[in-house]
Design a protein around this motif. Structure first.
Motif, short mmCIF file in Angstrom:
data_model
loop_
_atom_site.label_atom_id
_atom_site.label_comp_id
_atom_site.label_asym_id
_atom_site.label_seq_id
_atom_site.Cartn_x
_atom_site.Cartn_y
_atom_site.Cartn_z
N TRP A 180 1.40 2.01 -7.38
CA TRP A 180 0.87 0.72 -6.89
C TRP A 180 0.71 0.78 -5.37
CZ3 TRP A 180 -1.09 -3.20 -9.63
CH2 TRP A 180 -1.29 -4.42 -8.99
N ILE A 181 1.71 1.34 -4.70
CA ILE A 181 1.63 1.48 -3.24
C ILE A 181 0.47 2.42 -2.87
CG2 ILE A 181 2.85 2.40 -1.22
CD1 ILE A 181 5.46 1.37 -2.60
N GLY A 182 0.34 3.52 -3.62
CA GLY A 182 -0.77 4.45 -3.38
C GLY A 182 -2.12 3.80 -3.62
N VAL A 231 -4.49 -4.00 1.41
CA VAL A 231 -3.32 -4.50 2.14
C VAL A 231 -2.43 -5.32 1.21
CG1 VAL A 231 -2.60 -6.12 3.96
CG2 VAL A 231 -4.37 -4.43 4.43
N MET A 232 -3.05 -6.14 0.35
CA MET A 232 -2.26 -6.95 -0.58
C MET A 232 -1.52 -6.08 -1.58
SD MET A 232 -4.51 -10.42 -1.21
CE MET A 232 -5.82 -9.61 -2.07
N LEU A 233 -2.20 -5.04 -2.11
CA LEU A 233 -1.53 -4.13 -3.04
C LEU A 233 -0.38 -3.40 -2.35
CD1 LEU A 233 -4.61 -2.54 -4.88
CD2 LEU A 233 -2.98 -4.17 -5.82
N LEU A 234 -0.64 -2.89 -1.16
CA LEU A 234 0.39 -2.16 -0.42
C LEU A 234 1.56 -3.06 -0.08
CD1 LEU A 234 1.32 0.40 1.10
CD2 LEU A 234 -0.01 -0.42 3.06
N GLY A 235 1.27 -4.26 0.44
CA GLY A 235 2.33 -5.18 0.81
C GLY A 235 3.18 -5.61 -0.37
N SER A 236 2.53 -5.93 -1.50
CA SER A 236 3.30 -6.35 -2.67
C SER A 236 4.14 -5.20 -3.21
CB SER A 236 2.37 -6.90 -3.75
OG SER A 236 1.48 -5.89 -4.20
N LEU A 255 -0.34 9.55 -11.47
CA LEU A 255 -1.30 10.37 -10.71
C LEU A 255 -2.73 10.12 -11.19
CD1 LEU A 255 -1.89 12.65 -8.67
CD2 LEU A 255 -1.56 14.25 -10.56
N VAL A 256 -2.93 10.09 -12.50
CA VAL A 256 -4.28 9.86 -13.05
C VAL A 256 -4.79 8.48 -12.65
CG1 VAL A 256 -5.53 9.51 -15.21
CG2 VAL A 256 -4.08 11.51 -14.94
N LEU A 257 -3.93 7.47 -12.70
CA LEU A 257 -4.36 6.12 -12.33
C LEU A 257 -4.71 6.03 -10.85
CD1 LEU A 257 -1.85 4.03 -14.45
CD2 LEU A 257 -4.31 4.16 -14.76
N VAL A 258 -3.93 6.67 -9.99
CA VAL A 258 -4.25 6.66 -8.55
C VAL A 258 -5.55 7.42 -8.30
CG1 VAL A 258 -3.46 7.41 -6.27
CG2 VAL A 258 -1.88 6.27 -7.81
N LEU A 259 -5.78 8.50 -9.04
CA LEU A 259 -7.05 9.23 -8.90
C LEU A 259 -8.23 8.35 -9.34
CD1 LEU A 259 -6.11 12.84 -10.10
CD2 LEU A 259 -6.69 12.08 -7.78
N ALA A 316 -8.29 0.53 -14.27
CA ALA A 316 -7.21 1.26 -13.59
C ALA A 316 -6.12 0.30 -13.13
CB ALA A 316 -7.77 2.05 -12.40
N THR A 317 -6.51 -0.89 -12.67
CA THR A 317 -5.52 -1.91 -12.27
C THR A 317 -4.68 -2.33 -13.46
OG1 THR A 317 -7.02 -2.72 -10.56
CG2 THR A 317 -5.23 -4.17 -11.20
N LEU A 318 -5.33 -2.58 -14.60
CA LEU A 318 -4.58 -2.97 -15.80
C LEU A 318 -3.63 -1.85 -16.25
CD1 LEU A 318 -7.36 -4.80 -17.85
CD2 LEU A 318 -5.43 -5.82 -16.62
N GLY A 319 -4.08 -0.61 -16.15
CA GLY A 319 -3.22 0.53 -16.49
C GLY A 319 -1.99 0.58 -15.59
N LEU A 320 -2.18 0.34 -14.29
CA LEU A 320 -1.03 0.34 -13.39
C LEU A 320 -0.09 -0.82 -13.66
CD1 LEU A 320 -2.09 1.44 -9.79
CD2 LEU A 320 -0.23 2.31 -11.19
N ILE A 321 -0.65 -1.97 -14.01
CA ILE A 321 0.20 -3.13 -14.33
C ILE A 321 1.04 -2.82 -15.57
CG2 ILE A 321 0.14 -5.51 -15.17
CD1 ILE A 321 -2.24 -5.96 -13.25
#
Length: 197
Positions: free
Chosen positions: A81-83, A123-128, A22-26, A62-67
């Motif tokens: 990641w989808i969010g 779109v690339m993040l959502l699709g992957s 949640l924090v990363l998506v925020l 934030a991207t690195l945190g999600l990875i």
């Protein structure tokens, strides 16, 4: 007693994992909004580019945190990641529809083309994310690795909650020298406001 402790530990692990997601998506929503929103930068130093670099650094963090969350297989990380893909699509669609009409006369920080590029990244993040979700087989929690996952999730939460709070707590400089239009001209030393003609 052991099963109750096991249940509590599992509940804490899930709560910590979802908190991190949640924090990363925020963070994504915050930095995407700052990067995509067209702001009048005419007359600013370097066209307002200094702030854009800081926002990009925050977005990359934030991207690195999600990875890291996905590599650790934290519960909810794939949904995060989808969010993270949906957020720029929504914000970008809003600004594509509501882009300011006076773009010919004013210099804005982002053009409709740049907003489209950010939407393409979404779109690339959502699709992957959807692709991996469809291909990944569900598996049970690995209780041996759960303590390590929990510690790293707690470190991610501490970093992505603690750093913004520390920045927010920093005392801002006083805004006390203004012109009659209300624009700040400089920072003054005293406590009394100064109106400069």
């Amino acid at each position: 007693m052991f099963s109750r402790l096991n249940t509590l530990w599992t509940w804490l692990f899930y709560a910590m994992s979802w908190l991190v997601v949640l924090v990363l998506v925020l963070h994504y929503a915050f930095f995407d909004w700052l990067l995509i929103t067209p702001i009048d930068v005419g007359g600013t130093f370097m066209g307002g580019g200094m702030a854009t670099q800081m926002y990009l650094i925050g977005w990359i963090m934030a991207t690195l945190g999600l990875i890291v969350a996905i590599l650790l297989r934290l519960p909810g990380a794939l949904y995060g990641w989808i969010g993270a893909g949906l957020v720029p699509l929504g914000i970008g669609a809003w600004w594509q529809l509501n882009y300011p009409d006076n773009a010919e006369e004013v210099i804005y920080s982002t053009s409709p083309h740049e907003i489209g590029t950010v939407m393409l990244i979404g779109v690339m993040l959502l699709g992957s994310g959807l692709y991996v979700r469809a291909r990944r087989k569900p598996r049970a929690l690995d209780r041996e690795h759960m303590p390590v996952q929990f510690i790293i999730a707690a470190m991610l939460a501490a970093f992505f909650i603690g750093v913004p709070l520390a920045i927010y707590k920093q005392q801002t400089l006083p805004h006390c020298a203004f012109n009659k239009a209300g624009q700040q001209l400089t920072v003054c030393i005293g406590d009394d406001p100064v109106i400069v003609d």
